[in-house]
Design an enzyme around this catalytic site. Structure first.
Site, PDB file in Angstrom:
ATOM      1  N   ALA A  70     -77.114  94.342 100.758  1.00 40.11           N
ATOM      2  CA  ALA A  70     -78.195  94.672 100.276  1.00 40.11           C
ATOM      3  C   ALA A  70     -77.972  95.685  99.028  1.00 40.11           C
ATOM      4  O   ALA A  70     -78.705  95.631  98.330  1.00 40.11           O
ATOM      5  CB  ALA A  70     -78.557  95.684 101.229  1.00 40.11           C
ATOM      6  N   GLY A  73     -80.515  98.011  97.382  1.00 42.71           N
ATOM      7  CA  GLY A  73     -81.782  98.102  98.059  1.00 42.71           C
ATOM      8  C   GLY A  73     -83.196  97.654  97.506  1.00 42.71           C
ATOM      9  O   GLY A  73     -83.977  97.336  97.875  1.00 42.71           O
ATOM     10  N   LYS A  75     -84.093  94.120  96.399  1.00 40.45           N
ATOM     11  CA  LYS A  75     -84.268  93.194  97.624  1.00 40.45           C
ATOM     12  C   LYS A  75     -84.967  93.723  98.421  1.00 40.45           C
ATOM     13  O   LYS A  75     -86.083  93.208  99.687  1.00 40.45           O
ATOM     14  CB  LYS A  75     -83.569  92.095  97.938  1.00 40.45           C
ATOM     15  CG  LYS A  75     -83.413  91.717  95.933  1.00 40.45           C
ATOM     16  CD  LYS A  75     -81.922  89.961  95.928  1.00 40.45           C
ATOM     17  CE  LYS A  75     -81.863  89.875  94.502  1.00 40.45           C
ATOM     18  NZ  LYS A  75     -81.081  91.036  94.313  1.00 40.45           N
ATOM     19  N   ASP A  93     -74.773  97.225 103.800  1.00 41.05           N
ATOM     20  CA  ASP A  93     -73.592  96.301 102.628  1.00 41.05           C
ATOM     21  C   ASP A  93     -72.224  98.048 103.207  1.00 41.05           C
ATOM     22  O   ASP A  93     -72.608  99.086 104.056  1.00 41.05           O
ATOM     23  CB  ASP A  93     -75.061  97.434 102.089  1.00 41.05           C
ATOM     24  CG  ASP A  93     -73.761  97.611 100.384  1.00 41.05           C
ATOM     25  OD1 ASP A  93     -74.210  95.808  99.641  1.00 41.05           O
ATOM     26  OD2 ASP A  93     -73.116  97.967 100.142  1.00 41.05           O
ATOM     27  N   ASP A 139     -77.081  88.216  98.733  1.00 38.24           N
ATOM     28  CA  ASP A 139     -77.135  88.356  96.557  1.00 38.24           C
ATOM     29  C   ASP A 139     -75.737  88.500  96.642  1.00 38.24           C
ATOM     30  O   ASP A 139     -75.568  89.349  96.876  1.00 38.24           O
ATOM     31  CB  ASP A 139     -77.666  89.421  96.884  1.00 38.24           C
ATOM     32  CG  ASP A 139     -78.181  89.214  95.053  1.00 38.24           C
ATOM     33  OD1 ASP A 139     -77.252  88.715  94.331  1.00 38.24           O
ATOM     34  OD2 ASP A 139     -78.953  90.462  94.765  1.00 38.24           O
ATOM     35  N   CYS A 192     -76.148  86.782  89.756  1.00 38.07           N
ATOM     36  CA  CYS A 192     -76.695  87.082  88.654  1.00 38.07           C
ATOM     37  C   CYS A 192     -75.822  86.229  88.329  1.00 38.07           C
ATOM     38  O   CYS A 192     -74.996  86.932  86.732  1.00 38.07           O
ATOM     39  CB  CYS A 192     -76.946  88.261  89.054  1.00 38.07           C
ATOM     40  SG  CYS A 192     -75.842  89.552  88.762  1.00 38.07           S
TER      41      CYS A 192
END
Length: 257
Positions: A70, A73, A75, A93, A139, A192
């Protein structure tokens, strides 16, 4: 929000890719001073990150969803806003600072009651939660080469061996998350990063070892405005521009029994 910004003389432009996004091309200074920020009327988020959340769809009323990495936060907040009121959302997280900011962001946007948050490793969460999810977002931590424009120090702080080290951690996260996905459920893997070692190669290695999952085309779950960001293999793969960061996402589905 565009009208509220205009009242304060703040120029806005619609984002080209995410349909509900606004760009403030002339804005400088702290975002906390923008009208509506304290009230939780918006959040600062790159369009690529916003679009990645769409890949967990279609969302169902009684569905259960997990943000497995997460972070701050961003997303998580998007998912909480997108999901039907009856759906359940969990966010995990392990980092103390990130977890504090995760809770603050949810609180600011009035979404704290919508999300069950836990400060723990995903592996620990998987061992203690007896639940399977309709969709999970991973992610994953990465080298961040897609966001060098925002973090130029990345250019000098990364070494070639970092990519293989990241890949091991990313595969471990995917394996853990995969065990939590319902038959017919969705597993979205995102970074990313621009590096194939952290993106396509991770997905290929995961699929080679997990025949219960299949790759689906991200284009089928994104708005038409984002179609150009999907490559020939169906991966969401944006390149850095003035309007969007470099980002990668793959949408995997667990086969029905």
């Amino acid at each position: 929000m565009a009208a509220q910004f205009a009242e304060q003389g703040i120029l806005t432009e619609p984002g080209s890719f995410a349909p509900d996004s606004l760009i403030l091309p002339e804005q400088r200074g702290a975002v906390t001073g923008l009208p509506g920020f304290a009230e939780g009327l918006f959040q600062i988020q790159d369009q690529a990150a916003r679009l990645a959340c769409e890949l967990l769809g279609p969302f169902t009323k009684q569905g259960s969803y997990l943000d497995g990495c997460a972070g701050l936060g961003g997303k998580t907040c998007i998912l909480a806003a997108l999901l039907p009121q009856e759906a359940s959302l969990f966010a995990v997280d392990p980092d103390q600072r990130r977890f504090r900011l995760l809770k603050e962001n949810l609180q600011r946007q009035g979404l704290a009651e919508r999300v069950e948050v836990m400060q723990q490793q995903l592996e620990e969460f998987a061992e203690t939660k007896e639940i399977l999810f309709d969709a999970i977002l991973i992610d994953a931590p990465c080298t961040g080469t897609g966001v060098i424009r925002k973090h130029p120090d990345i250019r000098w702080n990364r070494q070639p061996e970092d990519f293989s080290a990241s890949q091991e951690k990313q595969l471990a996260l995917l394996r853990t998350a995969a065990a939590l996905v319902k038959p017919g459920g969705v597993l979205v893997y995102a970074t990313c990063s621009l590096e194939p070692e952290e993106n396509q190669e991770v997905v290929e290695q995961f699929l080679a070892a997990n025949d219960a999952f299949t790759l689906t085309n991200c284009r089928d779950f994104l708005p038409a405005s984002a179609a150009s960001l999907v490559d020939a293999k169906g991966f969401f793969a944006s390149l850095p521009t003035e309007e969007i960061e470099g980002f990668f996402a793959a949408r995997l589905v667990r086969k029905l029994l």
